[in-house]
Design a protein around this motif. Structure first.
Motif, mmCIF file in Angstrom:
data_model
loop_
_atom_site.group_PDB
_atom_site.id
_atom_site.type_symbol
_atom_site.label_atom_id
_atom_site.label_comp_id
_atom_site.label_asym_id
_atom_site.label_seq_id
_atom_site.Cartn_x
_atom_site.Cartn_y
_atom_site.Cartn_z
ATOM 1 N N PRO A 99 22.084 -1.128 20.449
ATOM 2 C CA PRO A 99 22.681 -0.181 19.730
ATOM 3 C C PRO A 99 21.659 1.100 19.574
ATOM 4 O O PRO A 99 20.583 0.983 19.469
ATOM 5 C CB PRO A 99 23.069 -0.661 18.370
ATOM 6 C CG PRO A 99 22.560 -2.170 18.649
ATOM 7 C CD PRO A 99 21.515 -2.265 19.628
ATOM 8 N N THR A 100 22.570 2.239 19.123
ATOM 9 C CA THR A 100 21.812 3.185 18.602
ATOM 10 C C THR A 100 21.158 3.197 17.238
ATOM 11 O O THR A 100 21.552 2.163 16.516
ATOM 12 C CB THR A 100 22.781 4.525 18.537
ATOM 13 O OG1 THR A 100 23.320 5.044 19.672
ATOM 14 C CG2 THR A 100 22.231 5.878 17.730
ATOM 15 N N GLY A 101 20.072 3.666 16.733
ATOM 16 C CA GLY A 101 19.563 3.284 15.423
ATOM 17 C C GLY A 101 18.202 3.367 15.607
ATOM 18 O O GLY A 101 17.501 3.170 16.870
ATOM 19 N N PRO A 103 14.749 1.854 16.301
ATOM 20 C CA PRO A 103 14.345 0.767 17.190
ATOM 21 C C PRO A 103 13.521 -0.240 16.513
ATOM 22 O O PRO A 103 12.255 -0.421 17.294
ATOM 23 C CB PRO A 103 13.806 1.455 18.394
ATOM 24 C CG PRO A 103 13.087 2.632 17.960
ATOM 25 C CD PRO A 103 13.981 3.364 16.892
#
Lengths: 358, 358
Positions: A99-101, A103
């Motif tokens: 997912p994006t966000g 890490p």
């Protein structure tokens, strides 16, 4: 030492994830003891370090709007608890598709002793209105923000960090929600919300608003970005849900992942926690074992923080995968596969590490 | 140096996975050059190192049963190719739930130069019968074997390593299947199948039978353990399939996973390969980028081994996740999520690593 040097020194023991806004994982040492030393406590921020004038206001639907200072908080009965705080995005790196966000690996979790006044005591001073439904916390942190970094035209020029809780929970003395001003016996450092912050036991840490500036009693549910845009489980196969209580999880702290250890008896150990009840069971397994073995779980030493578990393992030569799985008093158990959601929250899948035994 | 010392020295550069049977991953150095030095080539065995008398037989449904020696093979026209061999279980550690089986990381892949006689030439000498359908390869390796390590009563006292191929493929000169007797210009070492082995380009390496003892032309399809029990994709949601051609895959070799690198321009590079056609495209991405960028892909320098790819990346400070995705000439592209199957074969999901940029 000036303020910048102080901040830099406080960050020296952490693993940088993002310089701006500052986000950093804990080192492995954060999970060794019962309490995480402050210099090893992970830091999650959504904006640059804010200025704070040393006061916060209580307003909205209350009988007696108040402005309080650190001294006002210290004049109230003090409560101190060890609280495990975990970022809802902890473990995001293990989800696929990624997912994006931020890490986050698996170290956006720590336990400190937090001391402060009870939120319920402060709210009682202000007198919430009978038609109040939620309590909104506003931090001093704000700034420009991409609601969706992948999409154009989703930038906000000046968004503030705001989160709400149900008024019934916030005003319940037994919930023991703190307006904390000390962490591990010292005043809060800048990255941890100085001079005071909310600490909500059992909840993912997004709700523990730092650099507290305002508390507002609301007569309608709050629908700001950090309540309904981010910090929502966008499941692929069932209705969306807000991020709330920490999901049951165990971490394996010894031996270290991918380490080389000598053959023979070794103690496998770690921590386990849950926002939905004490840990009642920890199980340990190895690839090919085809079964789970009962680990020893220490009794909780407080209501709001992780428990120790351990297992004596007779390690044979070769590569071995180690797995650990926790169950809490509510019967929640860790899944074997991360439960994917678009923004990558609440990954509490069984941890799988390997070690090379020589 | 006695035989045992020779074997131990040949294994010194590898990462042990299992001491018995001996299985070992390649080190990162195996993927740096176009050719993997022999001492860094991964090793996969199903049984203990066998004795071998220096001959192999060709029998079954053939006109002229033969017994051949190394000298006989050397007397035939020699062919030499660089061939990428990958274990079908490579990447098993990344699958969730974690399948039973050797816990291979991502280094059960290597490329050596293999020299030998063409299998098709040898088969032509023996004269396969008109009703032949498959060719069975039997290695000298055998022993007791648990068909399912998790279940009791599935032990076989003496199983031999046997795999078959369609006769049409085995006897096709253009398939260029080798009975190899040299690896990187030297006679085969014990772990790599001395004195001779099969090398099947494009196929997962299970088919490249080591320590070759027999070749039998069969008039019925073979159904032994390593053909129909193991090395089968037991998909959860579609019919089972045998493991065959290598699935398209890229590996990222620089920067190293979880390494710390300086900010600024850095070359991200690696290898990509597929059993279903040359690599035509490699794409690179970063978490939050929301798109794939075209990497530079080197032209193939041979028909049967990996290609180089690279991407110039301007690395900013912080933690960054790097992803790489390959596409081959047949249009196959790597999935973002490992395609789970019970025995954990053929994981060719997009590789995700992170680096900490300082």
């Amino acid at each position: 030492m000036d303020a910048t040097e102080e901040v830099m020194e406080a960050r020296a023991g952490l693993q940088l994830i993002n310089p701006a806004p500052y986000n950093a994982e804990a080192p492995a040492a954060a999970l060794v003891g019962e309490i995480t030393p402050t210099e090893f406590h992970y830091v999650r921020s959504n904006f640059a370090l804010p200025d704070h004038d040393g006061t916060f206001e209580i307003g909205g639907a209350v009988d007696r709007p108040l402005t309080l200072t650190l001294d006002d908080l210290r004049a109230l009965p003090a409560h101190e608890y060890a609280v495990t705080l975990e970022c809802a995005g902890n473990g995001r790196l293990q989800m696929r598709p990624l997912p994006t966000g931020e890490p986050w690996g698996d170290y956006a979790v720590s336990t400190a002793r937090w001391k402060g006044a009870l939120l319920s005591d402060v709210l009682a001073q202000a007198g919430p209105a009978a038609n109040g439904v939620e309590v909104l916390f506003t931090g001093a942190d704000h700034g420009s923000y991409h609601l969706n970094p992948v999409l154009a035209d989703t930038n906000r020029d000046d968004l503030w960090f705001e989160r709400s809780l149900p008024l019934s929970l916030a005003s319940d003395p037994s919930a023991e929600i703190l307006i904390a001003y000390e962490m591990n016996g010292q005043p809060l450092g800048p990255d941890h919300g100085a001079p005071f912050r909310i600490v909500v036991p059992h909840w993912y840490a997004v709700t523990s608003v730092k650099w507290l500036k305002r508390i507002d009693v609301l007569t309608e549910p709050f629908s700001g970005e950090f309540q309904t845009g981010h910090y929502i489980y966008e499941w692929a196969d069932r209705p969306h849900e807000p991020v709330a209580l920490m999901r049951v999880r165990a971490r394996l702290t010894e031996p270290e992942p991918e380490s080389v250890i000598p053959a023979g008896t070794t103690t496998v150990r770690g921590k386990a926690w849950s926002g939905t009840g004490p840990i009642t069971r920890v199980e340990f397994s190895l690839t090919g074992a085809g079964q789970w073995f009962e680990a020893t779980v220490a009794e909780p030493t407080g209501p709001y923080h992780w428990q120790e578990w351990s297992f004596e393992w007779d390690a044979p030569i070769g590569r071995h995968t180690l797995m650990v799985r926790a169950t809490d008093a509510a019967g929640n158990v860790q899944p074997e596969v991360p439960e994917w959601n678009r923004l990558g929250y609440g990954n509490n899948a069984v941890e799988v590490i390997y070690v090379d035994v020589v």
